[in-house]
Design an enzyme around this catalytic site. Structure first.
Site, PDB file in Angstrom:
ATOM      1  N   GLU A  16       0.837  -1.216   0.000  1.00  0.00           N
ATOM      2  CA  GLU A  16       0.000   0.000   0.000  1.00  0.00           C
ATOM      3  C   GLU A  16       0.864   1.256   0.000  1.00  0.00           C
ATOM      4  OE1 GLU A  16      -4.132  -1.105   2.192  1.00  0.00           O
ATOM      5  OE2 GLU A  16      -2.334  -1.396   3.406  1.00  0.00           O
ATOM      6  N   GLU A  28      -4.061  -9.325   4.205  1.00  0.00           N
ATOM      7  CA  GLU A  28      -4.871  -8.976   5.385  1.00  0.00           C
ATOM      8  C   GLU A  28      -6.040  -9.926   5.613  1.00  0.00           C
ATOM      9  OE1 GLU A  28      -2.691  -5.264   4.224  1.00  0.00           O
ATOM     10  OE2 GLU A  28      -3.710  -6.874   3.158  1.00  0.00           O
TER      11      GLU A  28
END
Length: 700
Positions: free
Chosen positions: A105, A125
């Site tokens: 990210e 995640e």
């Protein structure tokens, strides 16, 4: 130092340096933003390169800060990414080795990305019951396309950088480096080449679209629902990626954060995060320093070519470690080797193993009928019949022939390891390595620490467990160690439930609905009911006053040992594993109840689940209190990896925490009033009672 700042001519290089994977902890986040500010304030600097030291670009969040204030303290990851986007000078992310989670990210917040071949790229995640929370679901679809991005986000699996670079229309990587070694040189040159480009490109400004829109996302939801029924996160991944195609970027970011925050508080995410930390904790032994010098294990001997011996051997062959299997008779050796071949050939047939790998593994395997031929092995594992007299003969012989410094291990599942060690003149070299059947498949390895087991032996076998891809959990010496000592109480409750009015299929269905892979009676049929029978016969001599249901003994007296005899608690058809309810067993249970003068009662599924699971919890609490297990999370790891406890519930001890220990204790007090049950067993363990009274849980 958590990030280094250096200037190479007109290019500033910020290198994250937070071993082992450059986790984005608070100090690292501060250092990155300070580096960007410094570069922007320096008129001599025209561009910035952001990279990671060592063996990672960045693995994402710093697990050392999980659950602490520092994890979200400003600058948080969203703030760091915004700092990258708002930089007045171009930032090039130089990606190598690992870019996962927040690390990926972060790179998507940079203006450009250059990647080395072989880098593992992922947003994992979902494996913690979450969705990416720093723009991953908004930015990845914009650079990869909706479908490849959603596949990565929903699976959480890493993909090699060169594979992603080949996707048509991808904008994840602006350039691929020729090699990992040339990455930095090429990244600095690339940064110079884009130094004067304006406006600076931002991923947030790219479109996110899918030509089939609603139809595709409905298809994706249906697929996810079938694959992850107990977990909410995968479906929420679909919702978030869909939002990237329908909402403005900032609205989508807000939506992603709302989902992420809500998932943080789900029991499923708590369970997955608990297990993530528990696995790491299990590998640490308080009084064995991480730098303890290990013994060199270059060859292994296995005593016994049966189901366990063969399965154990395959683990080491898979890891490229030579194995010699010892047996007393050639026929037993031939059968064992044939089974190993059959297992490998099945993998080759399914495309899970290449032919050359199969041949390579078999070339590492030797057989022997003589102890003299295994005397130079670095590790020997005994996998013979579970009877102390048999073990004694083996260990006396091993003590006589094995070289000095060899590790002598027993695969015993219940017997006293200290007694086994006493059969040798080197008890410090003796350790328990309790593999679970099928040993080549099951992840759990109980490492049993004897009173005299040396620290370097423990350090060696814990490291070896990782090499053979096992989850190792240390247990002290007690009858049945952690797993089997607890399962005995679980099985006793299952037997009492039959006595009181339940059927095997009702008990199995209730606990399977709760999430167990298999109920206690189907599990008994698979493992072999005669194994439990042998243990109960031993118990009858050692603990004659112990209460248990006689139904399992009566079943074995009928020769119904399970799938291997075509009949157990259930009937089985030849060549099939389907459990068919048995009229004969039902009649046997009814007759047994009558002989005890028991009037059957209706038993709810809720009572079945509570009695079975809370039996594990109570015994688990005693095991932690006695120091047999170092921590409650070790008990959870044993049950998740070895006994089919539902992952989404995090193990028996975490499940008890989620229910509330106050409620668990009150349920146990209720069970104590049951005249057919063992009131003494249901006395809550002192640790459980203490924590409940303090309003605490096993895991804080």
């Amino acid at each position: 130092m958590t990030a280094e700042y250096k200037v190479h001519g007109d290019v500033a290089v910020i290198t994250m340096n937070n071993p082992p994977v450059n986790g984005l902890g608070y100090a690292t986040r501060v250092a990155i933003t300070q580096g960007i500010d410094q570069a922007n304030a320096d008129p001599a600097v025209k561009a910035i390169v952001l990279t990671g030291a060592g063996k990672a670009f960045s693995g994402g969040a710093d697990i050392k800060e999980f659950g602490s204030m520092k994890a979200t303290q400003d600058p948080n990851l969203l703030s760091v990414i915004l700092t990258c986007e708002n930089s007045s000078k171009p930032i090039v992310a130089a990606i190598h080795s690992v870019a996962m989670g927040g690390g990926l990210e972060l790179s998507l917040g940079c203006h450009y990305r250059i990647a080395a071949p072989g880098a593992n790229i992922a947003l994992p995640e979902v494996k913690l019951g979450l969705i990416p929370g720093a723009g991953g679901t908004m930015r990845l679809p914009r650079v990869l396309g909706v479908e490849p991005a959603l596949n990565m986000i929903v699976s959480g699996e890493p993909v090699k950088s060169e594979m992603l670079a080949q996707l048509p229309g991808q904008k994840l990587f602006d350039k691929m480096a020729g090699s990992p070694e040339s990455l930095m040189e090429e990244a600095i040159a690339f940064a110079r080449s884009v130094a004067d480009t304006r406006p600076l490109p931002l991923v947030r400004n790219l479109p996110s679209k899918h030509p089939m829109g609603d139809a595709y996302f409905q298809f994706a939801r249906n697929m996810v629902k079938g694959m992850a029924k107990n977990f909410p996160a995968p479906a929420k991944c679909v919702d978030a990626v869909e939002a990237s195609t329908k909402k403005k970027f900032d609205e989508g970011m807000t939506y992603e954060r709302e989902i992420f925050t809500a998932l943080m508080f789900t029991p499923e995410s708590r369970a997955l995060r608990h297990l993530f930390m528990a696995e790491r904790a299990a590998s640490k032994i308080a009084d064995v320093p991480e730098d303890t010098k290990q013994r060199d294990i270059k060859s292994v001997a296995v005593i016994g070519a049966g189901t366990m011996g063969g399965g154990i051997s395959m683990n080491f062959l898979n890891a490229g470690i030579p194995v010699t299997i010892l047996e007393m008779k050639q026929e037993a050796l031939d059968r064992g080797i044939a089974t190993i071949r059959k297992n490998y050939e099945a993998q080759v047939k399914k495309g899970k193993l290449k032919q050359d790998k199969y041949e390579q593994r078999m070339s590492l395997l030797k057989t022997s009928l003589s102890y003299d031929e295994i005397k130079d092995a670095d590790l020997v594992i005994e996998a013979v019949f579970e009877e102390m007299g048999v073990k004694q003969k083996v260990f006396e012989k091993l003590d006589e022939v094995m070289k000095k410094g060899a590790i002598l291990a027993s695969n015993t599942s219940t017997l006293d390891l200290n007694k086994i060690a006493s059969f040798t003149k080197r008890p410090e070299d003796v350790v328990g390595l309790h593999f679970f059947s099928p040993a080549n498949v099951m992840k759990l390895l109980e490492v049993v620490r004897g009173d005299k087991t040396a620290k370097d032996v423990l350090a060696t076998v814990m490291s070896l467990a990782k090499k053979i891809k096992k989850t190792a959990v240390v247990s002290g010496v007690t009858d049945g160690f952690i797993g089997n000592r607890m399962i005995e109480q679980y099985s006793r409750q299952a037997g009492f439930l039959l006595d009181e009015g339940a059927t095997p299929q009702q008990v199995d269905k209730a606990i399977e609905k709760f999430g167990f892979a298999m109920g206690p009676f189907r599990m008994g049929d698979l493992a072999g009911n005669d194994i439990g029978w042998a243990i109960r016969k031993r118990r009858a001599q050692e603990r004659p006053n112990m209460l248990y249901s006689r139904t399992a003994d009566k079943l074995c007296e009928l020769g119904r040992f399970g799938q291997k005899t075509g009949a157990g608690w259930y009937d089985y058809q030849a060549g099939k594993r389907d459990a068919i309810p048995s009229k004969l067993v039902e009649d046997m249970i009814v007759e047994h109840r009558k002989s005890l003068g028991i009037e059957p009662r209706k038993i709810s599924d809720e009572e079945i689940v509570q009695r079975l699971v809370f039996a594990l919890v109570n015994e688990g609490a005693r095991i932690v209190e006695e120091g047999i297990a170092a921590r409650a999370s070790d008990v959870d790891m044993v049950y998740i990896t070895g006994y089919g406890f539902p992952i989404h519930r995090g193990g028996p001890m975490l499940y008890a925490d989620q229910v509330g220990l106050f409620n668990v204790v009150h349920a146990m007090k209720r069970f104590q009033q049951n005249p057919r049950d063992d009131a003494k067993f249901w006395e809550p363990a002192p640790l459980l009672l203490k924590l409940a009274q303090e309003g605490k849980g096993f895991n804080g």
